[in-house]
Design a protein around this motif. Structure first.
Motif, mmCIF file in Angstrom:
data_model
loop_
_atom_site.group_PDB
_atom_site.id
_atom_site.type_symbol
_atom_site.label_atom_id
_atom_site.label_comp_id
_atom_site.label_asym_id
_atom_site.label_seq_id
_atom_site.Cartn_x
_atom_site.Cartn_y
_atom_site.Cartn_z
ATOM 1 N N GLY A 1 43.639 -9.069 5.993
ATOM 2 C CA GLY A 1 42.347 -8.718 5.415
ATOM 3 C C GLY A 1 41.161 -9.449 6.022
ATOM 4 O O GLY A 1 40.020 -9.136 5.722
ATOM 5 N N SER A 2 41.425 -10.417 6.888
ATOM 6 C CA SER A 2 40.323 -11.176 7.484
ATOM 7 C C SER A 2 39.754 -10.512 8.739
ATOM 8 O O SER A 2 38.680 -10.882 9.198
ATOM 9 C CB SER A 2 40.799 -12.589 7.855
ATOM 10 O OG SER A 2 41.729 -12.526 8.936
ATOM 11 N N GLY A 3 40.489 -9.571 9.296
ATOM 12 C CA GLY A 3 40.088 -8.943 10.552
ATOM 13 C C GLY A 3 40.715 -9.590 11.779
ATOM 14 O O GLY A 3 40.789 -8.983 12.842
ATOM 15 N N TRP A 4 41.182 -10.826 11.642
ATOM 16 C CA TRP A 4 41.761 -11.539 12.791
ATOM 17 C C TRP A 4 43.063 -10.905 13.256
ATOM 18 O O TRP A 4 43.322 -10.825 14.459
ATOM 19 C CB TRP A 4 41.987 -13.013 12.467
ATOM 20 C CG TRP A 4 40.730 -13.811 12.459
ATOM 21 C CD1 TRP A 4 40.145 -14.400 11.382
ATOM 22 C CD2 TRP A 4 39.887 -14.110 13.576
ATOM 23 N NE1 TRP A 4 38.989 -15.029 11.755
ATOM 24 C CE2 TRP A 4 38.809 -14.874 13.097
ATOM 25 C CE3 TRP A 4 39.932 -13.798 14.922
ATOM 26 C CZ2 TRP A 4 37.793 -15.337 13.928
ATOM 27 C CZ3 TRP A 4 38.913 -14.255 15.754
ATOM 28 C CH2 TRP A 4 37.864 -15.018 15.249
ATOM 29 N N VAL A 5 43.884 -10.463 12.344
ATOM 30 C CA VAL A 5 45.168 -9.869 12.732
ATOM 31 C C VAL A 5 44.919 -8.604 13.555
ATOM 32 O O VAL A 5 45.543 -8.403 14.604
ATOM 33 C CB VAL A 5 46.034 -9.570 11.487
ATOM 34 C CG1 VAL A 5 47.306 -8.832 11.878
ATOM 35 C CG2 VAL A 5 46.360 -10.858 10.744
ATOM 36 N N GLU A 6 44.005 -7.787 13.100
ATOM 37 C CA GLU A 6 43.702 -6.556 13.812
ATOM 38 C C GLU A 6 43.119 -6.837 15.193
ATOM 39 O O GLU A 6 43.479 -6.194 16.172
ATOM 40 C CB GLU A 6 42.722 -5.691 12.998
ATOM 41 C CG GLU A 6 43.308 -5.158 11.703
ATOM 42 C CD GLU A 6 43.386 -6.190 10.565
ATOM 43 O OE1 GLU A 6 42.772 -7.289 10.664
ATOM 44 O OE2 GLU A 6 44.072 -5.901 9.572
ATOM 45 N N ARG A 7 42.203 -7.791 15.283
ATOM 46 C CA ARG A 7 41.584 -8.117 16.580
ATOM 47 C C ARG A 7 42.604 -8.677 17.568
ATOM 48 O O ARG A 7 42.602 -8.297 18.731
ATOM 49 C CB ARG A 7 40.443 -9.126 16.388
ATOM 50 C CG ARG A 7 39.186 -8.523 15.893
ATOM 51 C CD ARG A 7 38.576 -7.500 16.874
ATOM 52 N NE ARG A 7 38.213 -8.142 18.122
ATOM 53 C CZ ARG A 7 38.579 -7.701 19.334
ATOM 54 N NH1 ARG A 7 39.290 -6.610 19.475
ATOM 55 N NH2 ARG A 7 38.217 -8.356 20.421
ATOM 56 N N THR A 8 43.471 -9.585 17.090
ATOM 57 C CA THR A 8 44.470 -10.144 18.004
ATOM 58 C C THR A 8 45.481 -9.077 18.407
ATOM 59 O O THR A 8 45.949 -9.065 19.540
ATOM 60 C CB THR A 8 45.176 -11.369 17.392
ATOM 61 O OG1 THR A 8 45.760 -11.020 16.130
ATOM 62 C CG2 THR A 8 44.214 -12.532 17.230
ATOM 63 N N ARG A 9 45.778 -8.152 17.502
ATOM 64 C CA ARG A 9 46.703 -7.057 17.834
ATOM 65 C C ARG A 9 46.084 -6.157 18.903
ATOM 66 O O ARG A 9 46.749 -5.770 19.857
ATOM 67 C CB ARG A 9 47.051 -6.259 16.583
ATOM 68 C CG ARG A 9 48.048 -5.123 16.879
ATOM 69 C CD ARG A 9 48.583 -4.486 15.626
ATOM 70 N NE ARG A 9 49.609 -5.365 15.071
ATOM 71 C CZ ARG A 9 49.680 -5.700 13.787
ATOM 72 N NH1 ARG A 9 48.810 -5.239 12.919
ATOM 73 N NH2 ARG A 9 50.639 -6.499 13.369
#
Length: 193
Positions: A15-23
């Motif tokens: 939910g922080s956006g970091w997981v999506e960006r790193t993916r």
């Protein structure tokens, strides 16, 4: 950090956006066309051994040989094994289908920026994981900037783990493919009458 720890980190950052960006950045690394075409470089004081080792592991585990990185070094020792003797001159030979992944928390020195610019002009894809370097980010096709001095929820080390693990993930099915599989599952096998 092992796979379970990286999964836990993903859960904590959901939910922080970091997981999506790193993916996104990790999956962009897969666009490299051939083994040896993923060039990983840092600064003279900060060689990205850590992420290079993880990408090499992911190449083997995922069956994606193009993720096996070439570590580009500023001053490789002449007596080092061949895979550890790759110097900055390799960036001059970067071409379309290859990826230059710049990994550094420090500001990129001018000679590195010049080499990155040259690689971009010859068609290489430029990706960066950095500490907030606007000059480097302006050259990159995609970049993740982490707040300097660990000011955010994700450390630079953690980001390297998330990106390398995401790089090893295999392609996800598109919406049409998922719907087709779902339809096949719910319709079940047909019995001839």
């Amino acid at each position: 950090m092992d796979a379970a720890s990286v999964s836990l980190l993903r859960d904590l950052l959901a939910g922080s956006g970091w997981v999506e960006r790193t993916r996104e950045l990790g999956l962009a690394l897969q666009a490299t066309r051939s083994p040896g075409g993923l060039l990983v470089v840092g600064t003279p004081d900060e060689e990205p051994w850590h992420v290079a080792a993880h990408l090499d592991d992911e190449a083997g585990l995922s069956g994606l040989p193009q993720l096996a990185p070439t570590l580009v070094r500023w001053e490789p020792p002449v007596n080092a094994p061949p895979h550890l003797r790759v110097g900055l001159d390799r960036l001059r030979d970067a071409r379309r289908g290859e990826t230059l992944f710049v990994v550094t928390e420090q500001q990129a020195p001018v000679p590195l920026l010049e080499r990155v610019d040259d690689a971009r002009r010859t068609g290489a894809t430029i990706l960066a994981l950095d500490g907030g370097d606007p000059d480097l980010e302006s050259l990159a096709h995609d970049a993740i900037a982490l707040p300097p001095d660990g000011g955010g929820p994700l450390s630079f080390d953690g980001a390297q783990h998330l990106v390398s693990m995401a790089a090893g993930e295999t392609r996800r099915l598109g919406l049409r493919e998922r719907l087709a599989r779902f339809a096949d599952r719910i319709s079940g096998p047909r019995v001839n009458e």
